[in-house]
Scaffold this active site. Structure first.
Site, PDB file in Angstrom:
ATOM      1  CD  GLU A   1     -10.199   0.618   7.535  1.00 10.99           C
ATOM      2  OE1 GLU A   1      -9.404   0.077   6.769  1.00 10.99           O
ATOM      3  OE2 GLU A   1      -9.904   1.574   8.273  1.00 10.99           O
TER       4      GLU A   1
ATOM      5  CD  GLU B   1      -4.287  -2.612   6.860  1.00  9.41           C
ATOM      6  OE1 GLU B   1      -5.506  -2.791   7.061  1.00  9.41           O
ATOM      7  OE2 GLU B   1      -3.738  -1.499   6.983  1.00  9.41           O
TER       8      GLU B   1
ATOM      9  CE1 TYR C   1      -4.855   7.697  10.980  1.00 13.61           C
ATOM     10  CE2 TYR C   1      -5.683   6.635   9.000  1.00 13.61           C
ATOM     11  CZ  TYR C   1      -5.340   6.579  10.341  1.00 13.61           C
ATOM     12  OH  TYR C   1      -5.473   5.404  11.021  1.00 13.61           O
TER      13      TYR C   1
ATOM     14  NE  ARG D   1      -9.569  -2.232   4.156  1.00  4.67           N
ATOM     15  CZ  ARG D   1      -8.453  -2.680   4.697  1.00  4.67           C
ATOM     16  NH1 ARG D   1      -7.877  -3.757   4.211  1.00  4.67           N
ATOM     17  NH2 ARG D   1      -7.897  -2.056   5.727  1.00  4.67           N
TER      18      ARG D   1
ATOM     19  CD1 TRP E   1     -12.562   9.753  11.370  1.00  3.85           C
ATOM     20  CD2 TRP E   1     -11.006   8.953   9.979  1.00  3.85           C
ATOM     21  NE1 TRP E   1     -11.356   9.839  11.973  1.00  3.85           N
ATOM     22  CE2 TRP E   1     -10.382   9.358  11.140  1.00  3.85           C
ATOM     23  CE3 TRP E   1     -10.233   8.415   8.942  1.00  3.85           C
ATOM     24  CZ2 TRP E   1      -9.012   9.240  11.325  1.00  3.85           C
ATOM     25  CZ3 TRP E   1      -8.884   8.311   9.116  1.00  3.85           C
ATOM     26  CH2 TRP E   1      -8.286   8.716  10.305  1.00  3.85           C
TER      27      TRP E   1
ATOM     28  CG  ASP F   1      -7.209   3.482   3.300  1.00  8.48           C
ATOM     29  OD1 ASP F   1      -8.306   3.970   2.965  1.00  8.48           O
ATOM     30  OD2 ASP F   1      -7.020   2.919   4.409  1.00  8.48           O
TER      31      ASP F   1
ATOM     32  CG  HIS G   1      -7.663   6.818   5.287  1.00  5.21           C
ATOM     33  ND1 HIS G   1      -6.400   7.067   4.803  1.00  5.21           N
ATOM     34  CD2 HIS G   1      -7.555   5.705   6.026  1.00  5.21           C
ATOM     35  CE1 HIS G   1      -5.564   6.135   5.232  1.00  5.21           C
ATOM     36  NE2 HIS G   1      -6.242   5.293   5.972  1.00  5.21           N
TER      37      HIS G   1
ATOM     38  NE  ARG H   1      -2.269   2.217   3.531  1.00  4.15           N
ATOM     39  CZ  ARG H   1      -3.043   2.640   4.548  1.00  4.15           C
ATOM     40  NH1 ARG H   1      -4.152   1.989   4.839  1.00  4.15           N
ATOM     41  NH2 ARG H   1      -2.719   3.671   5.277  1.00  4.15           N
TER      42      ARG H   1
ATOM     43  CD  GLU I   1      -8.317   0.370   2.889  1.00  3.45           C
ATOM     44  OE1 GLU I   1      -7.203  -0.026   2.466  1.00  3.45           O
ATOM     45  OE2 GLU I   1      -8.562   0.542   4.083  1.00  3.45           O
TER      46      GLU I   1
HETATM   47  C1  CS2 Z   1      -6.460   2.251   7.955  1.00 10.48           C
HETATM   48  C2  CS2 Z   1      -6.324   2.229   9.459  1.00 10.48           C
HETATM   49  O1  CS2 Z   1      -5.340   0.212   7.955  1.00 10.48           O
HETATM   50  C3  CS2 Z   1      -6.120   0.920   7.348  1.00 10.48           C
HETATM   51  O2  CS2 Z   1      -6.594   0.652   6.263  1.00 10.48           O
HETATM   52  O3  CS2 Z   1      -7.656   2.718   7.460  1.00 10.48           O
HETATM   53  O4  CS2 Z   1      -5.258   3.049   9.783  1.00 10.48           O
HETATM   54  C4  CS2 Z   1      -7.545   2.692  10.249  1.00 10.48           C
HETATM   55  O5  CS2 Z   1      -7.782   4.042  10.021  1.00 10.48           O
HETATM   56  C5  CS2 Z   1      -7.360   2.451  11.732  1.00 10.48           C
HETATM   57  O6  CS2 Z   1      -6.991   1.120  11.938  1.00 10.48           O
HETATM   58  C6  CS2 Z   1      -8.620   2.815  12.492  1.00 10.48           C
HETATM   59  O7  CS2 Z   1      -8.551   2.420  13.801  1.00 10.48           O
HETATM   60 MG    MG Z   2      -8.270   1.689   5.667  1.00 11.83          MG
END
Ligand code: CS2
Ligand code: MG
Length: 402
Positions: A262, A339, A159, A283, A402, A210, A212, A147, A236
């Site tokens: 996720e 992951e 982030y 995910r 987010w 990602d 996010h 990634r 993602e």
């Molecule tokens: C992220 C994570 O791993 C990922 O794909 O989106 O950093 C996620 O934001 C955190 O695990 C949230 O707790």
């Molecule tokens: Mg993620």
């Protein structure tokens, strides 16, 4: 056989984890991960006050009945706190069943489908050059899939990009840090990042990215289209997925494979995404979606729609969850990728485990149960410390997704 005692263990060996330990009168115990990043104590309280008192004295082998009891019986279904609590108990019961049978949990699920789980690692850099260096170093370590995230010129912090290449910690100690976000800058910058990465390493390694949840559906569609020449494994969380219809628009415009889920807690959060084939990878994880018992149903539902698994595996998922994910991934016929953000040595010492990375694949030896333990004495030396994910604000100060 009876459940004698259940305890919740909260520890912070660098970051917070909540673990459930289910002790039986047969001399075996099981472990479950109950960590919900930034909301850890809500799950612990839910377990301590509302779940554990109802379970002592029950037969730990009645995994399905206990799952249905906690899900159907509660009246208040779903939600991250509830489903994480159910997941922790469920994981621990599968661990116990494996130990009783003298078999790894993957054998109970139906046996191995593969020798190991292909993982993706995290290459991050404050700028393109640093990100490309991190990609090279992952390839040298044997990763088959990577990634890639990088800083965006004009944004002081993004982030998913660490202060050192290859490492970032999702939560920060104290109250939530505030970061600023500018979609236009990000969209201008990201296709260029992947153009440079492909130029540097060719088309051999799988590349992932990602977003996010930061984009609107039409922005996500345009990013997916712009990334097509670089042949991503997936894009993602391109847009928030409460409205599952949103993915239809993205899908109409791009063939870049999509991953989401996720933050989902049940099959109901992804039913339409899967059945309309609006995503390619699901995910949703064992810890946040009701444990092995429920995620198995999600994976089977996904399989008939040719959607594969791509479980979340950031550092806020404890080695207990990773051990469950490895067992699950060895079995699940429609496994896609896992992951992996490796934990540090202290976390590994608190949670000794049997899985390991070999040439880009997570493998494990045959040990009964999930193949993970907790050193309670060591865990007790690291009490809970308040920590949160950052929040994102737009340039004008308004809260963003987010
Ligand atoms: C992220 C994570 O791993 C990922 O794909 O989106 O950093 C996620 O934001 C955190 O695990 C949230 O707790
Ligand atoms: Mg993620």
């Amino acid at each position: 056989m009876k459940i004698e005692q259940i305890k919740t263990i909260v520890t912070c060996p660098g970051r917070n984890f909540v673990t459930v330990k289910v002790v039986t009168d047969a001399g075996v115990y099981g472990l479950g991960d109950a960590t919900l990043n930034g909301r850890e104590l809500a799950v612990r309280t839910y377990l301590d006050e509302h779940v554990i008192p109802c379970l002592t004295g029950r037969d730990p082998r009645r995994i399905e009945d206990i799952w249905q009891y906690l899900y159907r019986g509660a009246y208040w279904r779903r939600g991250p706190v509830t489903m994480t609590a159910i997941a922790a108990i469920d994981m621990a019961l599968w661990d116990i069943l494996g130990k009783l049978a003298g078999m790894p949990v993957y054998q109970l699920l139906g046996g191995r489908s593969r020798h190991g789980l292909m993982v993706y690692g995290h290459a991050t850099g404050r700028d393109h050059a640093e990100a490309i260096d991190a990609v090279h170093s992952h390839i040298a370590q044997g990763y088959k899939a990577i990634r890639v995230q990088s800083g965006v010129p004009g944004l002081s912090k993004v982030y998913g990009v660490g202060t050192q290449p290859g490492h970032y910690e999702p939560a920060q100690k104290g109250l939530p840090p505030e970061e600023s976000w500018d979609t236009a800058l990000y969209l201008r910058h990201t296709p260029e990042l992947f153009r440079k990465v492909r130029e540097a390493v060719g088309f051999g390694p799988h590349l992932l990215h990602d977003a996010h949840h930061r984009l609107t559906p039409i922005e996500a569609a345009s990013l997916g289209k712009a990334l097509e020449p670089f042949s991503l494994f997936w894009l993602e969380d391109a847009t928030p997925a409460e409205n599952q219809e949103a993915f239809r628009l993205i899908r109409q415009h791009t063939t870049t494979p999509l991953a989401a889920g996720e933050i989902f807690n049940s099959l109901w959060d992804c039913k339409d995404l899967i059945s309309h084939q609006l995503i390619d990878y699901i995910r949703t994880t064992i810890v946040h979606a009701g444990g092995i018992t429920h995620v198995r149903r999600i994976a089977d539902f996904a399989a008939i729609h040719q959607v594969r698994t791509g479980f979340h595996g950031a550092t806020d998922l404890s080695p207990v969850c990773m051990a469950a994910a490895v067992n699950f991934g060895l079995w699940t016929p429609n496994f896609g990728i896992q992951e992996l953000m490796p934990h540090g040595s202290l976390v590994d010492a608190v949670f000794p485990h049997n899985y390991r990375l070999e040439d880009g694949y997570l493998v494990m030896d045959d040990v009964p149960g999930l193949g993970v333990d907790i050193d309670e004495r060591l865990a007790a030396r690291y009490p809970y410390e308040r920590a949160y994910l950052p929040v994102a604000r737009l340039r004008d100060g308004a809260m963003w997704n987010w």
